[in-house]
Design a protein around this motif. Structure first.
Motif, mmCIF file in Angstrom:
data_model
loop_
_atom_site.group_PDB
_atom_site.id
_atom_site.type_symbol
_atom_site.label_atom_id
_atom_site.label_comp_id
_atom_site.label_asym_id
_atom_site.label_seq_id
_atom_site.Cartn_x
_atom_site.Cartn_y
_atom_site.Cartn_z
ATOM 1 N N PRO A 74 0.732 -1.169 -0.004
ATOM 2 C CA PRO A 74 0.349 0.053 -0.159
ATOM 3 C C PRO A 74 0.951 1.338 -0.147
ATOM 4 O O PRO A 74 1.922 1.223 0.339
ATOM 5 N N ILE A 75 0.392 2.499 -0.513
ATOM 6 C CA ILE A 75 1.019 3.569 -0.602
ATOM 7 C C ILE A 75 0.270 4.688 0.153
ATOM 8 O O ILE A 75 -1.183 4.731 -0.039
ATOM 9 N N VAL A 76 0.942 5.327 1.000
ATOM 10 C CA VAL A 76 0.468 6.469 1.599
ATOM 11 C C VAL A 76 0.930 7.685 0.574
ATOM 12 O O VAL A 76 1.860 8.046 0.500
ATOM 13 N N LYS A 77 -0.165 8.270 0.187
ATOM 14 C CA LYS A 77 -0.037 9.320 -0.953
ATOM 15 C C LYS A 77 -0.915 10.699 -0.663
ATOM 16 O O LYS A 77 -2.216 10.108 -0.437
ATOM 17 N N ASN A 78 -0.437 11.609 -0.744
ATOM 18 C CA ASN A 78 -1.279 12.947 -0.654
ATOM 19 C C ASN A 78 -2.376 13.138 -1.790
ATOM 20 O O ASN A 78 -1.794 13.814 -2.707
ATOM 21 N N ILE A 79 -3.430 12.257 -1.841
ATOM 22 C CA ILE A 79 -4.252 12.554 -3.005
ATOM 23 C C ILE A 79 -5.558 13.306 -2.830
ATOM 24 O O ILE A 79 -6.220 12.756 -1.858
ATOM 25 N N LYS A 80 -5.631 14.475 -3.218
ATOM 26 C CA LYS A 80 -6.948 14.886 -3.117
ATOM 27 C C LYS A 80 -7.940 14.427 -3.707
ATOM 28 O O LYS A 80 -8.098 14.188 -4.931
ATOM 29 N N MET A 128 -15.338 11.092 -7.338
ATOM 30 C CA MET A 128 -14.192 10.430 -8.060
ATOM 31 C C MET A 128 -14.227 9.000 -7.981
ATOM 32 O O MET A 128 -13.849 8.052 -8.552
ATOM 33 N N GLY A 129 -14.532 8.455 -6.613
ATOM 34 C CA GLY A 129 -14.769 7.136 -6.428
ATOM 35 C C GLY A 129 -13.542 6.817 -5.769
ATOM 36 O O GLY A 129 -12.744 7.554 -5.229
ATOM 37 N N ASN A 130 -13.258 5.247 -5.463
ATOM 38 C CA ASN A 130 -12.228 4.889 -4.898
ATOM 39 C C ASN A 130 -11.301 4.206 -5.477
ATOM 40 O O ASN A 130 -10.193 3.841 -5.119
ATOM 41 N N ILE A 131 -11.643 3.814 -6.913
ATOM 42 C CA ILE A 131 -10.659 3.157 -7.879
ATOM 43 C C ILE A 131 -9.828 4.198 -8.580
ATOM 44 O O ILE A 131 -10.376 5.116 -9.415
ATOM 45 N N GLU A 135 -6.809 1.107 -5.128
ATOM 46 C CA GLU A 135 -8.177 1.223 -4.345
ATOM 47 C C GLU A 135 -7.902 2.391 -3.341
ATOM 48 O O GLU A 135 -7.015 2.113 -2.278
ATOM 49 N N TRP A 136 -8.143 3.506 -3.301
ATOM 50 C CA TRP A 136 -8.053 4.356 -2.341
ATOM 51 C C TRP A 136 -8.811 4.295 -1.061
ATOM 52 O O TRP A 136 -10.148 4.464 -1.038
ATOM 53 N N GLU A 137 -8.357 3.989 0.352
ATOM 54 C CA GLU A 137 -9.120 3.734 1.210
ATOM 55 C C GLU A 137 -8.349 4.235 2.729
ATOM 56 O O GLU A 137 -7.472 3.827 2.701
ATOM 57 N N GLU A 138 -9.091 5.265 3.268
ATOM 58 C CA GLU A 138 -8.761 5.628 4.751
ATOM 59 C C GLU A 138 -7.002 6.143 4.546
ATOM 60 O O GLU A 138 -6.437 5.968 5.147
ATOM 61 N N PRO A 170 -3.138 -1.704 -3.587
ATOM 62 C CA PRO A 170 -3.066 -2.172 -5.091
ATOM 63 C C PRO A 170 -4.372 -3.148 -5.220
ATOM 64 O O PRO A 170 -4.354 -4.097 -4.262
ATOM 65 N N LEU A 171 -5.079 -3.329 -6.155
ATOM 66 C CA LEU A 171 -6.144 -4.112 -6.346
ATOM 67 C C LEU A 171 -5.583 -4.965 -7.642
ATOM 68 O O LEU A 171 -5.788 -6.271 -7.386
ATOM 69 N N LYS A 172 -4.981 -4.487 -8.492
ATOM 70 C CA LYS A 172 -4.355 -5.301 -9.786
ATOM 71 C C LYS A 172 -3.156 -4.807 -10.224
ATOM 72 O O LYS A 172 -2.850 -3.601 -10.647
ATOM 73 N N VAL A 173 -1.898 -5.491 -10.019
ATOM 74 C CA VAL A 173 -0.857 -5.113 -10.510
ATOM 75 C C VAL A 173 -0.337 -5.642 -11.720
ATOM 76 O O VAL A 173 -0.488 -6.840 -12.018
ATOM 77 N N LEU A 174 -0.164 -4.653 -12.885
ATOM 78 C CA LEU A 174 -0.013 -5.355 -14.157
ATOM 79 C C LEU A 174 1.489 -5.534 -14.658
ATOM 80 O O LEU A 174 1.642 -6.194 -15.714
ATOM 81 N N ARG A 175 2.403 -5.086 -14.059
ATOM 82 C CA ARG A 175 3.870 -5.103 -14.430
ATOM 83 C C ARG A 175 4.527 -4.684 -12.916
ATOM 84 O O ARG A 175 4.062 -3.987 -12.060
#
Length: 85
Positions: free
Chosen positions: A37-43, A48-51, A66-69, A74-79
């Protein structure tokens, strides 16, 4: 034949244009690509939803998160991340 085949594909940015996106720097992409998981300052806007589509700074799609709390999970890592092109 290769050119004909390429014309059949839609770039990820167009296919996912209705999904909000986040661009991560090298350290964030490395962690994300390993399922961390990534802690990122996302406005985040309520509409916008959570995905999120997760890209690196060069607009390469790495997966969906998925942005949660306050954390981007990561939900699906493609590479996986690589320093080489």
């Amino acid at each position: 034949m290769s050119d004909e085949l390429e014309q059949c594909f839609t770039p990820p940015q167009i296919a996912l244009s209705n999904i909000p996106e986040v661009a991560l720097e090298k350290e964030g992409i490395l962690a994300f690509s390993h399922g961390n998981p990534i802690v990122k300052n996302i406005k985040q806007c309520s509409d916008m939803g959570n995905i999120y589509a997760v890209y690196d700074l060069e607009s390469n799609l790495y997966g969906m998160g998925e942005w949660e709390e306050g954390v981007l999970k990561p939900l699906k890592v493609l590479r996986s991340y690589s320093d080489s092109p």
